[in-house]
Write a protein that holds these residues in place. Structure first.
Motif, PDB file in Angstrom:
ATOM      1  N   TYR A 174       0.818  -1.211   0.000  1.00 26.72           N
ATOM      2  CA  TYR A 174       0.000   0.000   0.000  1.00 26.72           C
ATOM      3  C   TYR A 174       0.857   1.269   0.000  1.00 26.72           C
ATOM      4  CZ  TYR A 174      -4.313  -2.571   0.626  1.00 26.72           C
ATOM      5  OH  TYR A 174      -5.390  -3.404   0.445  1.00 26.72           O
ATOM      6  N   LYS A 181      -1.013  14.432   5.890  1.00 27.51           N
ATOM      7  CA  LYS A 181      -1.334  14.976   4.554  1.00 27.51           C
ATOM      8  C   LYS A 181      -1.243  13.879   3.497  1.00 27.51           C
ATOM      9  CE  LYS A 181       0.178  19.719   5.260  1.00 27.51           C
ATOM     10  NZ  LYS A 181       1.277  20.672   5.043  1.00 27.51           N
ATOM     11  N   GLU A 230      -4.098  11.541   3.923  1.00 24.86           N
ATOM     12  CA  GLU A 230      -5.319  12.220   3.479  1.00 24.86           C
ATOM     13  C   GLU A 230      -5.420  12.202   1.949  1.00 24.86           C
ATOM     14  OE1 GLU A 230      -7.698  16.167   4.983  1.00 24.86           O
ATOM     15  OE2 GLU A 230      -5.553  16.386   4.581  1.00 24.86           O
ATOM     16  N   LYS A 231      -4.297  12.430   1.253  1.00 24.18           N
ATOM     17  CA  LYS A 231      -4.277  12.378  -0.217  1.00 24.18           C
ATOM     18  C   LYS A 231      -4.655  11.001  -0.736  1.00 24.18           C
ATOM     19  CE  LYS A 231      -0.817  15.969  -0.928  1.00 24.18           C
ATOM     20  NZ  LYS A 231       0.601  16.228  -1.230  1.00 24.18           N
ATOM     21  N   LYS A 232      -4.281   9.958   0.023  1.00 25.05           N
ATOM     22  CA  LYS A 232      -4.617   8.586  -0.358  1.00 25.05           C
ATOM     23  C   LYS A 232      -6.067   8.241  -0.004  1.00 25.05           C
ATOM     24  CE  LYS A 232       0.060   6.780   0.270  1.00 25.05           C
ATOM     25  NZ  LYS A 232       0.539   5.583  -0.412  1.00 25.05           N
ATOM     26  N   GLY A 233      -6.733   9.147   0.728  1.00 18.06           N
ATOM     27  CA  GLY A 233      -8.112   8.922   1.124  1.00 18.06           C
ATOM     28  C   GLY A 233      -8.262   8.047   2.361  1.00 18.06           C
ATOM     29  N   PHE A 234      -7.175   7.886   3.135  1.00 19.08           N
ATOM     30  CA  PHE A 234      -7.193   6.993   4.298  1.00 19.08           C
ATOM     31  C   PHE A 234      -7.592   7.690   5.598  1.00 19.08           C
ATOM     32  CE2 PHE A 234      -3.690   4.267   2.120  1.00 19.08           C
ATOM     33  CZ  PHE A 234      -4.630   3.765   1.237  1.00 19.08           C
ATOM     34  N   CYS A 235      -7.558   9.020   5.601  1.00 22.77           N
ATOM     35  CA  CYS A 235      -7.971   9.763   6.792  1.00 22.77           C
ATOM     36  C   CYS A 235      -8.506  11.126   6.364  1.00 22.77           C
ATOM     37  CB  CYS A 235      -6.830   9.907   7.797  1.00 22.77           C
ATOM     38  SG  CYS A 235      -5.494  10.993   7.292  1.00 22.77           S
ATOM     39  N   SER A 236      -9.164  11.790   7.298  1.00 21.48           N
ATOM     40  CA  SER A 236      -9.665  13.139   7.028  1.00 21.48           C
ATOM     41  C   SER A 236      -9.404  14.008   8.249  1.00 21.48           C
ATOM     42  CB  SER A 236     -11.162  13.106   6.701  1.00 21.48           C
ATOM     43  OG  SER A 236     -11.888  12.603   7.802  1.00 21.48           O
ATOM     44  N   THR A 291     -10.858   7.066   7.567  1.00 21.89           N
ATOM     45  CA  THR A 291     -11.975   6.955   6.631  1.00 21.89           C
ATOM     46  C   THR A 291     -12.310   5.479   6.428  1.00 21.89           C
ATOM     47  OG1 THR A 291     -10.498   6.835   4.736  1.00 21.89           O
ATOM     48  CG2 THR A 291     -11.265   9.053   5.384  1.00 21.89           C
ATOM     49  N   ALA A 303     -12.032   3.936   3.657  1.00 28.41           N
ATOM     50  CA  ALA A 303     -10.925   3.385   2.856  1.00 28.41           C
ATOM     51  C   ALA A 303      -9.728   3.060   3.750  1.00 28.41           C
ATOM     52  CB  ALA A 303     -10.520   4.371   1.760  1.00 28.41           C
ATOM     53  N   GLY A 304      -9.467   3.928   4.729  1.00 29.76           N
ATOM     54  CA  GLY A 304      -8.370   3.680   5.669  1.00 29.76           C
ATOM     55  C   GLY A 304      -8.621   2.445   6.502  1.00 29.76           C
TER      56      GLY A 304
END
Length: 177
Positions: free
Chosen positions: A59, A99, A102-108, A124, A126-127
């Protein structure tokens, strides 16, 4: 056979290091402390590299990124300073890793409405999916790490490492306690 050669090499490396340090004129040189700290450091580094190479690379996650994602999975929403503390990194490093996650969509991220200096991070869906896919492999590595030890040795090592961790919370390397 290869394992024996690696062990022998490590023991020779430790012996050579201690021999070199004995030649230094350092007041009250504690060879046991040097040996323990060196072995602890090298073990941690080898574990980190092995996990990053064999598990986390699928990943494209670093050890630190995985650690943050894991903490968010376990604890839920966390403030950036708490994430940094849990991971043993600076808040600036935590912010940069967050950051990337977040770009990978795993957290916000979200900002506290009462104090805009406080930034909270949440995992998220996804995370969660990633950590739930990765963790079984990661845990297999954790299990293999102790596979050559008896249950008693594992218990002893666990207690001793807790003591080391506790010491690190109460000591200062500048001589003040």
């Amino acid at each position: 056979m290869e394992r024996l050669n690696k062990r022998s090499l490590l023991r020779n490396e430790e012996h050579d290091t201690l021999s070199k340090l004995k030649q230094m004129h350092v007041e009250s040189l504690n060879l046991e402390a040097i040996s323990i700290a060196t072995n602890l450091y090298r073990s941690a580094q080898r574990l980190r590299v092995k996990m990053e190479t064999e598990v986390l690379s699928s990943y494209k996650l670093s050890w630190t990124a995985f650690s943050i994602l894991y903490d968010l999975w376990i604890w839920g929403r966390l403030e950036t300073r708490k994430i940094a503390e849990l991971s043993g990194i600076s808040t600036a490093t935590a912010s940069n890793v967050i950051k990337t996650l977040e770009k990978k969509g795993f957290c916000s991220k979200s900002i506290d409405t009462r104090d805009r200096r406080l930034v909270f991070v949440s995992i998220t869906a996804a995370g969660k999916k990633v950590i739930e896919e990765l963790y079984p492999q990661f845990h297999k590595g954790e299990t293999q790490l102790i596979s050559g030890m008896t249950k008693e040795e594992q218990e002893t090592l666990k207690k001793l490492l807790r003591k080391v961790a506790d010491n690190l919370h109460t000591i200062s390397f500048d001589g003040n306690q």
